[in-house]
Write a protein that holds these residues in place. Structure first.
Motif, short mmCIF file in Angstrom:
data_model
loop_
_atom_site.label_atom_id
_atom_site.label_comp_id
_atom_site.label_asym_id
_atom_site.label_seq_id
_atom_site.Cartn_x
_atom_site.Cartn_y
_atom_site.Cartn_z
N SER A 51 0.80 -1.23 0.00
CA SER A 51 0.00 0.00 0.00
C SER A 51 0.83 1.28 0.00
N MET A 52 2.16 1.18 0.02
CA MET A 52 3.00 2.38 -0.06
C MET A 52 3.06 2.93 -1.48
N HIS A 53 3.41 4.21 -1.58
CA HIS A 53 3.60 4.88 -2.87
C HIS A 53 5.07 5.31 -2.95
N HIS A 75 -2.23 -2.67 -3.99
CA HIS A 75 -2.83 -1.51 -3.33
C HIS A 75 -1.84 -0.36 -3.16
N GLY A 76 -0.61 -0.59 -3.56
CA GLY A 76 0.38 0.47 -3.56
C GLY A 76 0.64 0.95 -4.98
N GLY A 102 1.97 -4.93 -8.85
CA GLY A 102 1.37 -3.73 -8.30
C GLY A 102 1.09 -2.70 -9.38
N ASN A 103 0.83 -1.51 -8.96
CA ASN A 103 0.45 -0.42 -9.84
C ASN A 103 1.70 0.39 -10.21
N ILE A 104 2.30 0.11 -11.36
CA ILE A 104 3.53 0.77 -11.78
C ILE A 104 3.27 1.61 -13.01
N GLN A 105 3.77 2.82 -13.00
CA GLN A 105 3.71 3.65 -14.19
C GLN A 105 5.08 4.27 -14.44
#
Length: 240
Positions: A51-53, A75-76, A102-105
């Motif tokens: 969950s970290m950014h 969730h991060g 995870g959510n990588i851009q």
């Protein structure tokens, strides 16, 4: 250091655009396959958790970003920033072939002027990127600006071994063999001559930890890897 009549930022961008397709292969060859373990240690050092950014500056081909993605989970989020379009193309292709990261851009941007609000991230990493910046202090201040109080800034980069005998052998290997490998495997000997020259000029790990403190971080420290050939340098943004 000779930048062929160009400013450092232009020279570095053109150099990394030219070697993007072979960058990961050369990293593996030069590190004898240890680079993946080093990246994992950097992920641990920044304290990446679900969950970290996290921001990964000078992300290159995205290998460190994707290690961070595994740590933060779905969730991060991880934002990888680099100014080399070709390196980002390789990163995007690698991301499409991966899963459960995870959510990588990935975005193209300038480490000297990070396009993010103050205190946007739980942690900031930079892998083999600080020595390429035209202004080390300005780049670090930008990373400190974008990390939240209590968050860490972590650098994984070339360092300076000090063990007599090993130190001399290492620099000889770096000066003679690495550019030859670059010529054979990446068809760009000058790029890997730059790697040697920039590593020579880059502050030693002890000095870099001091610079971290100058730029506003506390509890700065360094951890040598492979006998001091590579080091992880870190610091924490003070809580307000």
């Amino acid at each position: 250091m000779d930048f062929a009549g160009k400013d450092k930022a232009t020279y570095v961008k053109e150099t990394f655009n030219a070697i993007a397709g072979r960058y990961d292969l050369m990293n593996s060859l030069m590190s004898l396959g240890m680079d993946k373990r080093w990246r994992r240690l950097a992920v641990q050092k920044v304290g990446a958790k679900p969950s970290m950014h996290i921001l990964d500056v000078c992300c290159g081909t995205g290998q460190l970003s994707m290690e961070l993605g595994q740590a933060v989970g779905n969730h991060g989020s991880v934002t990888g920033l680099d100014f080399s379009a070709k390196m980002l193309e390789v990163a995007q292709k690698s991301l499409l072939q991966a899963s459960n990261l995870g959510n990588i851009q990935f975005i193209q941007g300038n480490a000297m002027e990070l396009p993010f609000e103050d205190q946007s991230f739980d942690g900031v990493t930079v892998g083999w990127g600080l020595r390429n910046l035209p202004d080390l202090h300005q780049g670090l201040r930008e990373m400190v600006r974008t990390v939240k109080p209590g968050g860490k800034v972590v650098s994984l980069d070339m360092a300076k071994p000090s063990l007599p005998g090993f130190k001399q052998a290492y620099w000889l290997y770096f000066e003679k063999l690495i550019p030859l490998m670059g010529k054979i495997w990446a068809n760009k000997a000058s790029a890997y001559q730059y790697l040697h020259d920039s590593a020579r000029e880059f502050p030693a790990q002890e000095e870099l930890a001091r610079i971290f403190a100058e730029c506003g971080l506390e509890n700065t420290s360094y951890h040598n890897l492979a006998g001091g050939v590579v080091a992880i340098v870190s610091g924490t943004r003070p809580k307000e």
